[in-house]
Scaffold this active site. Sequence first.
Site, short mmCIF file in Angstrom:
data_model
loop_
_atom_site.label_atom_id
_atom_site.label_comp_id
_atom_site.label_asym_id
_atom_site.label_seq_id
_atom_site.Cartn_x
_atom_site.Cartn_y
_atom_site.Cartn_z
N LYS A 38 -11.64 0.24 -0.46
CA LYS A 38 -10.84 1.06 0.45
C LYS A 38 -9.85 1.86 -0.39
O LYS A 38 -8.84 1.33 -0.86
CB LYS A 38 -10.10 0.15 1.45
CG LYS A 38 -9.46 0.91 2.63
CD LYS A 38 -8.09 1.42 2.26
CE LYS A 38 -7.48 2.21 3.40
NZ LYS A 38 -6.32 3.00 2.95
N GLU A 75 12.27 0.11 -5.70
CA GLU A 75 11.28 0.94 -6.38
C GLU A 75 11.25 2.33 -5.77
O GLU A 75 11.01 2.50 -4.58
CB GLU A 75 9.89 0.29 -6.27
CG GLU A 75 8.83 0.99 -7.07
CD GLU A 75 7.50 0.25 -7.04
OE1 GLU A 75 6.82 0.22 -8.08
OE2 GLU A 75 7.15 -0.30 -5.98
#
Length: 496
Positions: A191, A400
């Site tokens: 995927k 992040e």
Amino acid sequence: MVERTKHDWVKDAAGLRLRDKAFIDGKPVDALSGETFDSINPATGALLAKVAACGEADVDRAVRSARAAFEDGRWSGRSPAERKAVLLRLADLIRENSVELALLDSLDMGKLVTDAATIDVPGSAAIFQWYAEAIDKVYDEVAPTGAGNLALVRREALGVVGAVVPWNFPLDMATWKCAPALAMGNSVVLKPAEQSPLSALRLAELAVEAGLPDGVLNVVPGLGEITGRALGLHPDVDCITFTGSTQVGKYFLGYSAQSNMKQVWLECGGKSPNLIFADCEDLDAAADMAAFGIFFNQGEICSANSRLLVEKSIAETFLEKMAERAARYVPGNPLDPASTMGAIVDEAQTGRILSFIDHAKATSRLVTGGERVSIDGKGCFVQPTIFADVAADDRLSREEVFGPVLAVTTFDTEAEAIGLANDTIYGLAASVWTSNLSRAHRVSDKLKAGTVSVNTVDALSPMTPFGGFKQSGIGRDLSLHAFDKFSGLKTTWIKY
């Protein structure tokens, strides 16, 4: 690769045939619902393709295809030497189609086409080659037992592997998962990220051309919350291997618990520190690599050295060097070899990066950058950005960003530097710059990170494992240790 001009790249981009269907059981197919999603070029905003949006039913038929292929042995039953020959041919085909594959990733997610062509694509071919060469050199074991007993310990393929990969290195990350999984004899349902599905679809075609049997590698493009979730919950998937955000990694752990307790291997986020000690004899090299460590690939790297920890006595000198290096990273057309920074993957990620920058402008000292720019009035481009005097508890030090934004913090002592470096929920990578051998070993030993690079940044190769501690993940990509994720140990005990 022969040196190419902007004209060459633009001309070849105009002639590309983009694959926009899922790839199941060896052929391209539409989603059963007929639904699609848009693949957008972030450098121009142009529509590249309307790609099949796979739903639960499409994932199910891909898994059924993969399971049938595994059970009848069309791939899993082949000898290591036979699997090796096919994967070596796939490595060659990746090289032969390097221009096309580089363009697909550049157009799809904004990276510099020259980086894709000279780093990503040859790197992907090398990894397929490495695992192909490795598979017939992985031996089983005979356990030590008493007389009249023979205990054989064999490594067997798991079955159906679900591989969910991110958009920052579309071909590379697909390769990191597929190469060892396929080498072991598994079937794979891949995927790709919805932002960058095009190279994965082409990879599946090349795999069939190389001799991989139908059904062994299936690609199901689609939205994470639909396609990824369906794969994570599917009761006939034996293993999920995932690279992406920590939050989504936690979702996959939950999907496993809700379904069949499938193995889940995660390579998730990072907030990697780069420690610059005053005894580093080559500060110019340290600055060069520190800039590379945060600005390469627009900072869209899980292991990006996004926290720069500098000994206070050299901090201002080093900041000046960093500002000089940042000026060399100029956002530009990703198809132009003169550009030194590409586009951010999409509008959503661009907005997220800018929100971090806006916050940091109020809490820290802006050294350089900090603005969104456009090329010919278009595109998702952000300047390389450096903030100094960033507090250890600031959002910019903790979260992040996944963009070209560097947080700089100073320290006085080695112990303080180690404490700052480890003060994070992540543990993916770290770098240390020092000319003191004892310090290099001492600090590396105390840093909680899967890879510690000394006098360089983000060192990796097919020969060394890549992954992290804490909320950076579980398991390792690359190296022979990747086989551990895609195989199980079976003991056969014979009494005679």
